[in-house]
Design an enzyme around this catalytic site. Structure first.
Site, PDB file in Angstrom:
ATOM      1  CB  CYS A 245      -3.357   0.464  -2.449  1.00  0.00           C
ATOM      2  SG  CYS A 245      -3.425   2.180  -2.964  1.00  0.00           S
TER       3      CYS A 245
ATOM      4  CG  ASP B 266      -1.785   1.240   1.325  1.00  0.00           C
ATOM      5  OD1 ASP B 266      -2.420   1.567   0.311  1.00  0.00           O
ATOM      6  OD2 ASP B 266      -1.845   1.902   2.384  1.00  0.00           O
ATOM      7  CB  SER B 267       0.289   4.805  -0.620  1.00  0.00           C
ATOM      8  OG  SER B 267      -0.826   4.966   0.230  1.00  0.00           O
TER       9      SER B 267
ATOM     10  CG  HIS C  24      -4.719   5.127   4.472  1.00  0.00           C
ATOM     11  ND1 HIS C  24      -4.283   4.637   3.268  1.00  0.00           N
ATOM     12  CD2 HIS C  24      -3.601   5.565   5.130  1.00  0.00           C
ATOM     13  CE1 HIS C  24      -2.972   4.775   3.182  1.00  0.00           C
ATOM     14  NE2 HIS C  24      -2.526   5.333   4.307  1.00  0.00           N
TER      15      HIS C  24
ATOM     16  CD  GLU D 106       0.576   6.642   5.766  1.00  0.00           C
ATOM     17  OE1 GLU D 106       1.699   6.531   6.269  1.00  0.00           O
ATOM     18  OE2 GLU D 106      -0.079   5.676   5.338  1.00  0.00           O
TER      19      GLU D 106
ATOM     20  CB  THR E  10      -5.224   4.728  -5.201  1.00  0.00           C
ATOM     21  OG1 THR E  10      -5.976   5.271  -4.120  1.00  0.00           O
ATOM     22  CG2 THR E  10      -4.908   5.792  -6.205  1.00  0.00           C
TER      23      THR E  10
ATOM     24  CB  CYS F  57      -9.292   4.939   0.903  1.00  0.00           C
ATOM     25  SG  CYS F  57      -7.600   5.271   1.409  1.00  0.00           S
TER      26      CYS F  57
HETATM   27  N1  DGL Z   1      -4.766   3.205   0.975  1.00  0.00           N
HETATM   28  C1  DGL Z   1      -4.877   3.661  -0.344  1.00  0.00           C
HETATM   29  C2  DGL Z   1      -6.152   3.347  -1.047  1.00  0.00           C
HETATM   30  O1  DGL Z   1      -6.792   2.390  -0.673  1.00  0.00           O
HETATM   31  C3  DGL Z   1      -4.010   4.758  -0.792  1.00  0.00           C
HETATM   32  C4  DGL Z   1      -4.426   6.126  -0.578  1.00  0.00           C
HETATM   33  C5  DGL Z   1      -3.400   7.115  -1.047  1.00  0.00           C
HETATM   34  O2  DGL Z   1      -2.219   6.846  -0.962  1.00  0.00           O
HETATM   35  O3  DGL Z   1      -3.840   8.175  -1.512  1.00  0.00           O
HETATM   36  O4  DGL Z   1      -6.539   4.001  -1.986  1.00  0.00           O
END
Ligand code: DGL
Length: 264
Positions: free
Chosen positions: A73, A10-11, A185, A151, A75, A183
Protein backbone atom coordinates in the site's frame (compact mmCIF):
# COMPACT_ATOMS: atom_id res chain seq x y z
CA UNK A 1 15.77 -22.14 4.42
CA UNK A 2 12.65 -20.80 6.06
CA UNK A 3 9.19 -22.04 5.08
CA UNK A 4 7.26 -19.59 7.22
CA UNK A 5 4.86 -17.36 5.25
CA UNK A 6 5.52 -13.87 3.94
CA UNK A 7 2.92 -11.42 5.28
CA UNK A 8 1.45 -8.78 3.00
CA UNK A 9 -1.20 -6.18 3.66
CA UNK A 10 -3.23 -3.39 2.11
CA UNK A 11 -6.39 -1.47 2.97
CA UNK A 12 -8.28 -3.84 0.68
CA UNK A 13 -7.94 -5.59 -2.67
CA UNK A 14 -5.23 -3.26 -4.06
CA UNK A 15 -2.31 -5.24 -2.66
CA UNK A 16 -3.44 -8.14 -4.83
CA UNK A 17 -1.63 -6.37 -7.70
CA UNK A 18 1.59 -7.00 -5.71
CA UNK A 19 0.49 -10.43 -4.47
CA UNK A 20 0.03 -11.52 -8.10
CA UNK A 21 3.65 -10.63 -8.95
CA UNK A 22 4.88 -12.38 -5.81
CA UNK A 23 3.03 -15.61 -6.61
CA UNK A 24 4.44 -15.61 -10.15
CA UNK A 25 8.02 -14.83 -9.08
CA UNK A 26 8.21 -16.68 -5.77
CA UNK A 27 6.25 -19.90 -6.43
CA UNK A 28 7.56 -21.70 -3.31
CA UNK A 29 6.69 -18.99 -0.80
CA UNK A 30 3.57 -19.19 1.34
CA UNK A 31 1.83 -15.83 1.44
CA UNK A 32 -0.62 -14.58 4.08
CA UNK A 33 -2.56 -11.51 2.93
CA UNK A 34 -4.35 -9.12 5.26
CA UNK A 35 -7.01 -6.99 3.54
CA UNK A 36 -8.15 -4.26 5.92
CA UNK A 37 -11.43 -3.68 4.11
CA UNK A 38 -13.15 -2.63 7.34
CA UNK A 39 -10.92 0.46 7.49
CA UNK A 40 -10.63 1.15 3.75
CA UNK A 41 -9.77 3.70 2.37
CA UNK A 42 -6.53 4.69 4.11
CA UNK A 43 -5.91 7.66 1.78
CA UNK A 44 -7.94 10.28 3.67
CA UNK A 45 -6.94 9.06 7.18
CA UNK A 46 -4.57 10.90 9.53
CA UNK A 47 -0.95 9.79 10.03
CA UNK A 48 -1.64 8.44 13.48
CA UNK A 49 -4.71 6.47 12.34
CA UNK A 50 -2.75 4.79 9.53
CA UNK A 51 0.22 4.09 11.81
CA UNK A 52 -2.03 2.47 14.41
CA UNK A 53 -3.75 0.28 11.81
CA UNK A 54 -0.39 -0.81 10.37
CA UNK A 55 0.94 -1.67 13.83
CA UNK A 56 -2.18 -3.72 14.58
CA UNK A 57 -1.89 -5.63 11.28
CA UNK A 58 1.83 -6.25 11.76
CA UNK A 59 1.17 -7.76 15.19
CA UNK A 60 -1.55 -9.93 13.67
CA UNK A 61 0.74 -11.20 10.88
CA UNK A 62 3.53 -11.87 13.37
CA UNK A 63 1.09 -13.97 15.40
CA UNK A 64 0.58 -15.98 12.18
CA UNK A 65 4.38 -16.55 12.22
CA UNK A 66 5.22 -14.40 9.17
CA UNK A 67 8.93 -14.00 8.48
CA UNK A 68 8.75 -10.73 6.55
CA UNK A 69 6.09 -8.12 5.80
CA UNK A 70 5.27 -6.49 2.50
CA UNK A 71 3.41 -3.20 2.90
CA UNK A 72 1.51 -3.44 -0.40
CA UNK A 73 0.00 0.00 0.00
CA UNK A 74 1.62 3.26 -1.10
CA UNK A 75 -0.32 5.23 1.49
CA UNK A 76 0.78 3.00 4.39
CA UNK A 77 4.37 2.91 3.12
CA UNK A 78 4.50 6.67 2.75
CA UNK A 79 3.05 7.31 6.21
CA UNK A 80 4.01 4.36 8.39
CA UNK A 81 6.94 2.27 7.16
CA UNK A 82 9.61 4.08 9.17
CA UNK A 83 7.64 3.74 12.40
CA UNK A 84 7.08 0.02 11.64
CA UNK A 85 10.81 -0.48 11.02
CA UNK A 86 11.58 1.27 14.31
CA UNK A 87 9.09 -0.84 16.26
CA UNK A 88 9.54 -4.38 14.87
CA UNK A 89 12.63 -6.47 14.34
CA UNK A 90 11.61 -8.07 11.03
CA UNK A 91 12.25 -7.04 7.40
CA UNK A 92 9.63 -4.74 5.86
CA UNK A 93 9.32 -4.13 2.13
CA UNK A 94 7.32 -1.08 1.04
CA UNK A 95 5.92 0.24 -2.21
CA UNK A 96 6.12 3.82 -3.38
CA UNK A 97 5.16 5.63 -6.57
CA UNK A 98 7.72 4.82 -9.25
CA UNK A 99 8.88 8.38 -9.83
CA UNK A 100 12.48 7.35 -10.49
CA UNK A 101 11.93 5.22 -13.63
CA UNK A 102 9.30 7.65 -14.91
CA UNK A 103 11.68 10.61 -14.50
CA UNK A 104 14.54 8.68 -16.10
CA UNK A 105 12.58 7.68 -19.20
CA UNK A 106 10.29 10.62 -19.90
CA UNK A 107 10.89 12.31 -23.23
CA UNK A 108 8.59 15.26 -22.67
CA UNK A 109 10.08 16.04 -19.24
CA UNK A 110 6.60 15.76 -17.75
CA UNK A 111 5.22 12.90 -15.71
CA UNK A 112 1.85 12.36 -14.06
CA UNK A 113 1.32 10.75 -10.67
CA UNK A 114 -2.07 9.38 -9.68
CA UNK A 115 -2.13 8.54 -5.96
CA UNK A 116 -4.08 8.99 -2.74
CA UNK A 117 -4.03 12.11 -0.60
CA UNK A 118 -2.07 10.22 2.11
CA UNK A 119 0.66 9.25 -0.34
CA UNK A 120 1.01 12.66 -1.94
CA UNK A 121 1.23 14.53 1.35
CA UNK A 122 3.60 11.92 2.89
CA UNK A 123 7.27 12.74 3.57
CA UNK A 124 8.51 9.71 1.66
CA UNK A 125 6.78 10.76 -1.56
CA UNK A 126 8.10 14.31 -1.32
CA UNK A 127 11.64 13.12 -0.54
CA UNK A 128 11.59 10.76 -3.56
CA UNK A 129 10.27 13.54 -5.77
CA UNK A 130 13.00 15.97 -4.73
CA UNK A 131 15.65 13.29 -5.19
CA UNK A 132 14.72 11.94 -8.62
CA UNK A 133 12.49 14.48 -10.33
CA UNK A 134 14.15 17.81 -9.63
CA UNK A 135 14.30 18.84 -13.27
CA UNK A 136 11.08 17.19 -14.30
CA UNK A 137 7.57 18.59 -14.13
CA UNK A 138 5.48 16.32 -11.91
CA UNK A 139 1.73 16.69 -12.27
CA UNK A 140 0.13 15.19 -9.18
CA UNK A 141 -3.47 14.11 -9.05
CA UNK A 142 -5.30 12.70 -6.05
CA UNK A 143 -7.55 9.84 -7.11
CA UNK A 144 -10.50 10.73 -4.83
CA UNK A 145 -13.11 7.97 -4.96
CA UNK A 146 -11.23 5.49 -7.18
CA UNK A 147 -10.32 3.06 -4.39
CA UNK A 148 -13.92 3.00 -3.15
CA UNK A 149 -15.25 2.15 -6.62
CA UNK A 150 -12.65 -0.61 -7.15
CA UNK A 151 -13.47 -2.11 -3.73
CA UNK A 152 -17.16 -2.06 -4.64
CA UNK A 153 -16.46 -4.01 -7.84
CA UNK A 154 -17.31 -0.93 -9.92
CA UNK A 155 -14.01 -0.76 -11.80
CA UNK A 156 -15.64 -0.85 -15.20
CA UNK A 157 -18.56 1.52 -14.74
CA UNK A 158 -19.51 4.93 -16.21
CA UNK A 159 -18.94 6.39 -12.77
CA UNK A 160 -15.31 5.25 -12.91
CA UNK A 161 -14.93 6.54 -16.44
CA UNK A 162 -16.20 10.01 -15.50
CA UNK A 163 -13.84 10.26 -12.53
CA UNK A 164 -10.85 9.07 -14.54
CA UNK A 165 -11.57 11.52 -17.36
CA UNK A 166 -11.60 14.34 -14.83
CA UNK A 167 -8.29 13.21 -13.30
CA UNK A 168 -6.41 12.33 -16.47
CA UNK A 169 -7.39 15.20 -18.80
CA UNK A 170 -5.32 17.91 -17.06
CA UNK A 171 -2.12 15.84 -17.02
CA UNK A 172 -2.60 14.70 -20.63
CA UNK A 173 -3.21 18.33 -21.67
CA UNK A 174 0.15 19.21 -20.11
CA UNK A 175 1.88 16.57 -22.23
CA UNK A 176 2.90 13.84 -19.76
CA UNK A 177 4.26 10.70 -21.43
CA UNK A 178 4.51 8.57 -18.24
CA UNK A 179 1.80 8.07 -15.66
CA UNK A 180 2.85 6.60 -12.35
CA UNK A 181 0.17 4.41 -10.78
CA UNK A 182 0.81 5.48 -7.22
CA UNK A 183 -1.76 3.25 -5.53
CA UNK A 184 -1.80 -0.54 -5.62
CA UNK A 185 -5.51 -0.51 -6.48
CA UNK A 186 -4.94 1.30 -9.78
CA UNK A 187 -3.39 -1.52 -11.88
CA UNK A 188 -6.90 -3.02 -11.76
CA UNK A 189 -8.20 -0.09 -13.82
CA UNK A 190 -5.22 0.28 -16.14
CA UNK A 191 -7.13 -0.94 -19.20
CA UNK A 192 -9.68 1.85 -18.84
CA UNK A 193 -6.92 4.40 -18.17
CA UNK A 194 -5.08 3.39 -21.35
CA UNK A 195 -8.26 3.55 -23.36
CA UNK A 196 -9.12 7.04 -22.08
CA UNK A 197 -5.65 8.43 -22.79
CA UNK A 198 -5.60 6.62 -26.17
CA UNK A 199 -2.31 4.96 -25.20
CA UNK A 200 -0.53 8.32 -25.35
CA UNK A 201 1.45 7.70 -22.14
CA UNK A 202 2.99 4.64 -20.49
CA UNK A 203 1.63 3.47 -17.17
CA UNK A 204 4.20 2.62 -14.53
CA UNK A 205 3.38 0.04 -11.89
CA UNK A 206 6.15 -0.59 -9.33
CA UNK A 207 4.94 -4.09 -8.29
CA UNK A 208 7.57 -6.02 -10.36
CA UNK A 209 10.36 -3.91 -8.83
CA UNK A 210 8.97 -4.57 -5.35
CA UNK A 211 9.11 -8.30 -5.99
CA UNK A 212 12.77 -8.04 -7.02
CA UNK A 213 13.44 -6.25 -3.74
CA UNK A 214 11.64 -9.04 -1.83
CA UNK A 215 13.92 -11.60 -3.51
CA UNK A 216 17.04 -9.61 -2.53
CA UNK A 217 15.94 -9.28 1.10
CA UNK A 218 14.94 -12.96 1.37
CA UNK A 219 18.36 -13.96 0.05
CA UNK A 220 20.29 -11.54 2.21
CA UNK A 221 18.54 -12.77 5.37
CA UNK A 222 18.54 -16.43 4.32
CA UNK A 223 14.77 -16.51 4.56
CA UNK A 224 13.90 -18.27 1.28
CA UNK A 225 11.48 -21.20 1.37
CA UNK A 226 12.88 -24.58 0.37
CA UNK A 227 12.51 -25.65 -3.26
CA UNK A 228 10.13 -28.43 -2.19
CA UNK A 229 7.84 -26.21 -0.10
CA UNK A 230 4.13 -26.48 -0.96
CA UNK A 231 2.93 -22.88 -0.64
CA UNK A 232 -0.05 -21.95 1.46
CA UNK A 233 -2.19 -18.93 0.44
CA UNK A 234 -4.41 -17.38 3.08
CA UNK A 235 -6.43 -14.17 3.06
CA UNK A 236 -7.48 -12.52 6.32
CA UNK A 237 -10.22 -9.98 5.69
CA UNK A 238 -11.22 -7.47 8.37
CA UNK A 239 -14.52 -6.52 6.68
CA UNK A 240 -16.89 -8.43 4.43
CA UNK A 241 -15.03 -11.41 3.03
CA UNK A 242 -17.55 -12.08 0.24
CA UNK A 243 -16.75 -8.86 -1.63
CA UNK A 244 -13.06 -9.60 -1.41
CA UNK A 245 -13.49 -13.19 -2.53
CA UNK A 246 -15.67 -12.14 -5.47
CA UNK A 247 -13.10 -9.58 -6.57
CA UNK A 248 -10.34 -12.20 -6.27
CA UNK A 249 -12.27 -14.76 -8.35
CA UNK A 250 -12.99 -12.20 -11.08
CA UNK A 251 -9.40 -10.91 -11.22
CA UNK A 252 -7.69 -14.32 -10.99
CA UNK A 253 -10.15 -16.71 -12.57
CA UNK A 254 -7.31 -18.99 -13.73
CA UNK A 255 -5.66 -19.32 -10.34
CA UNK A 256 -5.82 -23.02 -9.54
CA UNK A 257 -3.99 -23.22 -6.20
CA UNK A 258 -5.80 -23.78 -2.92
CA UNK A 259 -6.74 -20.52 -1.21
CA UNK A 260 -8.47 -19.82 2.07
CA UNK A 261 -10.45 -16.66 2.86
CA UNK A 262 -11.05 -15.88 6.53
CA UNK A 263 -13.14 -13.07 7.94
CA UNK A 264 -11.57 -11.80 11.15
N1 DGL B 1 -3.92 0.54 -2.13
C1 DGL B 1 -3.57 1.64 -1.33
C2 DGL B 1 -2.41 2.45 -1.80
O1 DGL B 1 -1.59 1.92 -2.51
C3 DGL B 1 -4.57 2.19 -0.41
C4 DGL B 1 -5.50 3.18 -0.89
C5 DGL B 1 -6.48 3.60 0.17
O2 DGL B 1 -6.86 2.79 0.99
O3 DGL B 1 -6.85 4.78 0.14
O4 DGL B 1 -2.27 3.60 -1.47
Amino acid sequence: MDNRPIGIFDSGVGGLSVWKEMVATLPRESIFYYGDTKNCPYGPKTTIEVQNLCTYITNFLLEQDCKMIVVACNTATSIAISSLRNSFNIPFIGIEPAIKPAALHTKTGKIGVLATLGTIKGDLFNATKSKYAENIEVIEQIGHGLVELIEAGKGETDEMEQLLKKYLSPMMAKGVDKIVLGCTHYPFISEMVLRLIENKADLINPAPAVTQQIIRVLEKNKLQASTSNEPDYKFFISGNKQNFEQFFCRAFSNFDKRTKFLEI
